[in-house]
Design an enzyme around this catalytic site. Structure first.
Site, PDB file in Angstrom:
ATOM      1  N   LYS A 127      -0.866  -9.892  29.037  1.00 59.39           N
ATOM      2  CA  LYS A 127      -0.748  -9.643  27.593  1.00 59.39           C
ATOM      3  C   LYS A 127      -0.624  -8.139  27.321  1.00 59.39           C
ATOM      4  O   LYS A 127      -1.547  -7.380  27.581  1.00 59.39           O
ATOM      5  CB  LYS A 127      -1.970 -10.163  26.845  1.00 59.39           C
ATOM      6  CG  LYS A 127      -1.740 -10.078  25.324  1.00 59.39           C
ATOM      7  CD  LYS A 127      -2.994 -10.288  24.522  1.00 59.39           C
ATOM      8  CE  LYS A 127      -3.712  -9.008  24.182  1.00 59.39           C
ATOM      9  NZ  LYS A 127      -2.955  -8.088  23.315  1.00 59.39           N
TER      10      LYS A 127
ATOM     11  N   GLU B   2     -10.295  -0.608  33.908  1.00 61.29           N
ATOM     12  CA  GLU B   2      -9.920   0.822  33.835  1.00 61.29           C
ATOM     13  C   GLU B   2     -10.060   1.219  32.373  1.00 61.29           C
ATOM     14  O   GLU B   2      -9.300   0.763  31.532  1.00 61.29           O
ATOM     15  CB  GLU B   2      -8.498   1.006  34.362  1.00 61.29           C
ATOM     16  CG  GLU B   2      -8.223   2.425  34.805  1.00 61.29           C
ATOM     17  CD  GLU B   2      -7.521   3.232  33.747  1.00 61.29           C
ATOM     18  OE1 GLU B   2      -8.236   3.911  32.971  1.00 61.29           O
ATOM     19  OE2 GLU B   2      -6.290   3.192  33.691  1.00 61.29           O
TER      20      GLU B   2
ATOM     21  N   CYS C 101      -5.735   7.981  29.305  1.00 60.60           N
ATOM     22  CA  CYS C 101      -7.175   7.846  29.586  1.00 60.60           C
ATOM     23  C   CYS C 101      -7.665   9.036  30.400  1.00 60.60           C
ATOM     24  O   CYS C 101      -8.816   9.448  30.280  1.00 60.60           O
ATOM     25  CB  CYS C 101      -7.481   6.588  30.381  1.00 60.60           C
ATOM     26  SG  CYS C 101      -6.390   5.238  30.071  1.00 60.60           S
TER      27      CYS C 101
ATOM     28  N   GLU D 228     -14.320   9.943  23.435  1.00 63.30           N
ATOM     29  CA  GLU D 228     -12.885   9.958  23.703  1.00 63.30           C
ATOM     30  C   GLU D 228     -12.114   9.978  22.377  1.00 63.30           C
ATOM     31  O   GLU D 228     -12.313   9.108  21.536  1.00 63.30           O
ATOM     32  CB  GLU D 228     -12.497   8.714  24.511  1.00 63.30           C
ATOM     33  CG  GLU D 228     -11.087   8.788  25.030  1.00 63.30           C
ATOM     34  CD  GLU D 228     -10.689   7.574  25.862  1.00 63.30           C
ATOM     35  OE1 GLU D 228     -11.094   6.454  25.516  1.00 63.30           O
ATOM     36  OE2 GLU D 228      -9.955   7.759  26.843  1.00 63.30           O
TER      37      GLU D 228
HETATM   38  P1  ADP Z   1      -7.231   0.668  22.674  1.00 59.22           P
HETATM   39  O1  ADP Z   1      -8.440   1.243  22.008  1.00 59.22           O
HETATM   40  O2  ADP Z   1      -6.656   1.501  23.744  1.00 59.22           O
HETATM   41  O3  ADP Z   1      -6.259   0.043  21.743  1.00 59.22           O
HETATM   42  P2  ADP Z   1      -8.293  -1.887  23.277  1.00 59.22           P
HETATM   43  O4  ADP Z   1      -9.332  -2.037  24.311  1.00 59.22           O
HETATM   44  O5  ADP Z   1      -8.636  -2.161  21.861  1.00 59.22           O
HETATM   45  O6  ADP Z   1      -7.749  -0.456  23.550  1.00 59.22           O
HETATM   46  O7  ADP Z   1      -7.027  -2.748  23.621  1.00 59.22           O
HETATM   47  C1  ADP Z   1      -6.508  -2.879  24.934  1.00 59.22           C
HETATM   48  C2  ADP Z   1      -6.003  -4.280  25.101  1.00 59.22           C
HETATM   49  O8  ADP Z   1      -7.112  -5.191  25.006  1.00 59.22           O
HETATM   50  C3  ADP Z   1      -5.002  -4.738  24.046  1.00 59.22           C
HETATM   51  O9  ADP Z   1      -4.022  -5.542  24.686  1.00 59.22           O
HETATM   52  C4  ADP Z   1      -5.853  -5.565  23.098  1.00 59.22           C
HETATM   53  O10 ADP Z   1      -5.125  -6.545  22.394  1.00 59.22           O
HETATM   54  C5  ADP Z   1      -6.822  -6.217  24.063  1.00 59.22           C
HETATM   55  N1  ADP Z   1      -8.099  -6.659  23.483  1.00 59.22           N
HETATM   56  C6  ADP Z   1      -8.702  -6.218  22.341  1.00 59.22           C
HETATM   57  N2  ADP Z   1      -9.874  -6.857  22.147  1.00 59.22           N
HETATM   58  C7  ADP Z   1     -10.036  -7.720  23.197  1.00 59.22           C
HETATM   59  C8  ADP Z   1     -11.052  -8.651  23.586  1.00 59.22           C
HETATM   60  N3  ADP Z   1     -12.159  -8.824  22.871  1.00 59.22           N
HETATM   61  N4  ADP Z   1     -10.865  -9.340  24.722  1.00 59.22           N
HETATM   62  C9  ADP Z   1      -9.778  -9.156  25.488  1.00 59.22           C
HETATM   63  N5  ADP Z   1      -8.783  -8.316  25.170  1.00 59.22           N
HETATM   64  C10 ADP Z   1      -8.892  -7.589  24.044  1.00 59.22           C
END
Ligand code: ADP
Length: 491
Positions: free
Chosen positions: A197, A271, A305, A402
């Site tokens: 995804k 990561e 990152c 961050e």
């Molecule tokens: P960023 O702050 O870099 O946007 P996120 O951790 O919010 O990072 O998002 C990274 C990925 O994780 C995206 O593909 C997002 O849709 C997905 N994501 C967000 N929340 C969840 C969750 N609770 N479980 C699994 N994947 C998630």
């Protein structure tokens, strides 16, 4: 005043000339208005019938509609991946698996320009980075892991390496296609199948990759690419048919995932965030170091990152370094990501821009001194001026949290021990940089820094053969190199 704190002549800048615009053409790019989910080798409609818009952050215009996968779609994708694993992929001779991965690598090279343009349009990164860094590294990752597919027994002598099964892979928006390559290439080489995804703000290059994979003839269901928001990601993490979760993203979501898989048999690599220290000693080649610091923090708008977001300057060269940094950010070109001259493109989303602006305010409130380039920002889209904070306290939030934007905090130090202690004093430990003439100092620091990667006299260098990953709240597990293979194998 010490020898190196000499008067630094101020550069005469902005003398009334500019580069002529050099926009990359998008006329060769083929994009659909609407993208479905790539499951079992076909593009299928989402069960809910729901789609969301993906926009160009540089002009806020809609590029395409993208399907939102729910738990039923995730279930279909996991089942397709399981069937492909049991019936085809794990049984296929490794040499044959390798050929498919090579084919994907070659097709990416052939379409490199199209991928670079879409990456720049959907994510906001400058076209020169998408073209010269992201896409070549993507092809290199597939080439590198294709080579390992039939040599796993040499990678792990006296073991019988076995694939794990179905890998659920969730990736962020900062390097959309590159993160997809980091995840898919080793998983396939080791004999696993995949449900991936991409992030909701940058799904397009992963969906173009799905088209390319379809064209490559890869057996159906070996790679499934589904789009959606956090709930879709959570549905992948919680699906009982998933054997391994590979996640790159925020530390907050990483913690949720870690809790969700506790007590299950799922293997995990995470990561997560970073707050890298870039350390410059007084014996460093200063001009080269300044260029490395600029690259370390302003590359990809600081959406990295491992960005070198905390600069530590040895006291005796402080004035010189700060002056040179200020001069240099004045020359950075901020604006249209599709212009080949652009150094700093668009911030990925309004939400991220708001977050960066929140930290600019926090920094000012905490008493740090803010310096920004005098450039003009485009009237539309999400942009942020390259920013330097000086007079930053170790305990301040801008030095600890961050920011994920083009914002550098600067602190000073006198001795090696002092800087090691300050540099290690964050919850993160992904990367660091050291600038010095002395090999002994480099070795001293690299052994004492709690960071997964330490670059010496360079920054942000990536290679498929080099493992990458963090300590502490930056996560665990390594991607890249031999280490990246073991994350997808039972050995
Ligand atoms: P960023 O702050 O870099 O946007 P996120 O951790 O919010 O990072 O998002 C990274 C990925 O994780 C995206 O593909 C997002 O849709 C997905 N994501 C967000 N929340 C969840 C969750 N609770 N479980 C699994 N994947 C998630």
């Amino acid at each position: 005043m010490s020898k190196s704190n000499k008067e630094v002549p101020k550069l005469k800048l902005n003398q009334g000339w500019n580069y002529a615009p050099a926009p990359e053409s998008a006329s060769h790019v083929k994009l659909k208005d609407k993208y479905d989910l790539f499951i079992g080798g076909q593009f299928v409609k989402p069960t809910s019938g729901k789609y969301f818009d993906t926009i160009n952050p540089a002009n806020e215009e809609k590029i395409a509609k993208v399907a939102e996968a729910n738990t039923a779609d995730v279930d279909k994708a996991v089942k397709a991946a399981r069937t492909a694993y049991d019936k085809v992929w794990k049984k296929m001779p490794p040499k044959e698996r390798g050929k498919y991965i090579y084919r994907i690598a070659r097709l990416i090279q052939e379409r490199a320009r199209e991928f670079a343009v879409i990456e720049s349009m959907d994510g906001g990164k400058p076209i020169k980075e998408a073209r010269d860094v992201d896409v070549p590294l993507v092809a290199n990752h597939f080439f590198y892991y294709a080579g390992w597919a039939d040599k796993l027994q040499y990678a792990f002598p006296n073991r019988i390496p076995q694939p794990l099964g179905v890998a659920g892979q969730i990736i962020p928006w900062n390097f959309p296609l590159l993160m997809a390559a980091w995840k898919i290439a080793p998983a396939l080489a080791c004999g696993n199948t995949v449900v991936l995804k991409p992030a909701e703000t940058t799904p397009l290059t992963a969906l173009k990759l799905a088209e390319l994979i379809q064209e490559s003839g890869l057996p159906e269901g070996v790679v499934n690419i589904i789009t959606g928001f956090g709930e879709t990601g959570a549905a992948i993490v919680n699906h009982p048919g998933i054997d391994k979760i590979a996640f790159t993203g925020s530390t907050d979501v990483g913690k949720i995932i870690q809790k969700a898989v506790a007590g299950t048999n799922k293997k995990v690599t995470l990561e997560l965030g970073g707050k890298a220290a870039n350390i410059i000693f007084d014996d460093a080649p200063i001009d080269q170091a300044v260029e490395g610091i600029i690259n370390g923090i302003y590359f990809n708008q600081g959406h990295v990152c491992c960005a070198g977001s905390r600069l530590f300057v040895q006291e005796s060269v402080y004035e010189e370094v700060i002056q040179k940094l200020k001069d240099r950010i004045e020359t950075l070109i901020v604006g249209d990501p599709m212009d080949k001259n652009t150094d700093i493109g668009a911030i990925n989303s309004r939400q991220q821009l708001d977050n960066i602006n929140k930290y600019l305010k926090i920094g000012a409130d905490e008493g740090a001194e803010m310096y920004q380039s005098s450039c003009n920002l485009p009237g539309k889209g999400f942009f942020c001026k390259p920013t330097i904070f000086t007079n930053v306290a170790q305990s301040s939030r801008i030095a600890q949290e961050e920011i994920f934007g083009p914002v550098l905090t600067v602190q000073t130090f006198r001795t090696d021990d002092e800087v090691i202690e300050k540099a290690n004093n964050t919850p993160f430990g992904l990367s660091a940089g050291v600038w010095t003439d002395k090999g002994s100092k480099i070795f001293n620091l690299t052994t004492k820094m709690r960071a997964g990667v330490v670059w010496a006299n360079t920054y942000n260098k990536f290679d498929p053969t080099a493992p990458f990953g963090g300590y502490k709240e930056s996560g665990f597990g390594r991607e890249g190199g031999l280490h990246g293979l073991s994350a997808y194998l039972k050995v």
